[in-house]
Design an enzyme around this catalytic site. Sequence first.
Site, mmCIF file in Angstrom:
data_model
loop_
_atom_site.group_PDB
_atom_site.id
_atom_site.type_symbol
_atom_site.label_atom_id
_atom_site.label_comp_id
_atom_site.label_asym_id
_atom_site.label_seq_id
_atom_site.Cartn_x
_atom_site.Cartn_y
_atom_site.Cartn_z
ATOM 1 N N GLU A 72 0.939 3.863 1.826
ATOM 2 C CA GLU A 72 1.415 4.285 3.144
ATOM 3 C C GLU A 72 2.596 3.441 3.615
ATOM 4 O OE1 GLU A 72 -3.211 4.460 3.494
ATOM 5 O OE2 GLU A 72 -1.728 3.426 2.267
ATOM 6 N N CYS B 47 -2.414 -0.105 7.475
ATOM 7 C CA CYS B 47 -1.622 1.110 7.306
ATOM 8 C C CYS B 47 -1.728 2.027 8.524
ATOM 9 C CB CYS B 47 -2.042 1.833 6.036
ATOM 10 S SG CYS B 47 -1.632 0.876 4.548
ATOM 11 N N HIS C 59 0.853 -1.181 0.000
ATOM 12 C CA HIS C 59 0.000 0.000 0.000
ATOM 13 C C HIS C 59 0.892 1.236 0.000
ATOM 14 C CE1 HIS C 59 -3.869 -1.968 1.801
ATOM 15 N NE2 HIS C 59 -3.305 -2.726 0.872
ATOM 16 N N CYS D 75 -6.198 2.048 5.710
ATOM 17 C CA CYS D 75 -6.827 0.804 6.168
ATOM 18 C C CYS D 75 -6.251 0.459 7.543
ATOM 19 C CB CYS D 75 -6.557 -0.308 5.160
ATOM 20 S SG CYS D 75 -4.835 -0.898 5.155
#
Length: 166
Positions: free
Chosen positions: A63, A94, A61, A91
């Site tokens: 992040e 993260c 992801h 999410c």
Amino acid sequence: MNFPLLDTLKHDNYFMQQALRQAIQAYEKEEVPVGAVIVHDHKIIARAHNQVELLKDATAHAEILAITQAASFIGDWRLNECDLYVTKEPCPMCAGASVNARVRRVIFGCGDPSGGGAGGLLNILQIPTLNHQCEISSGVREEECRQLLKHFFHEKRTMNKNPLLS
């Protein structure tokens, strides 16, 4: 006269625009269009976008990739003087990584009420019993962030429709 709130809003808009540029790169690569930048002393030290499909890695992801870059830049896993700008509410994975990395502040564009880890579904960033809590700012360039995601998923649904089933 100095207006710190106006300065913060101006900086937040600028850095979110940089995160949006990352999200557009993800979009162009057919990744879910989420982008992130990490800022230290008013300078971007990390830029990333989702690369789950490219890397075949569920943890790739924006992040997580940005946190890894920032830690490398700083030379420490603790990012307590850093701010994370991300186009979509992080999410739970993260959000947890942001807490573990001691990110000072998480600023996001659009929320995710069904799966967000920064107040949407859960608020992992501010669980009082954890050893760190992140400040949260939301809604920065919200409509731009939301429209990019909506357009991406609309395109995906349209492309995946079987005309014989319509």
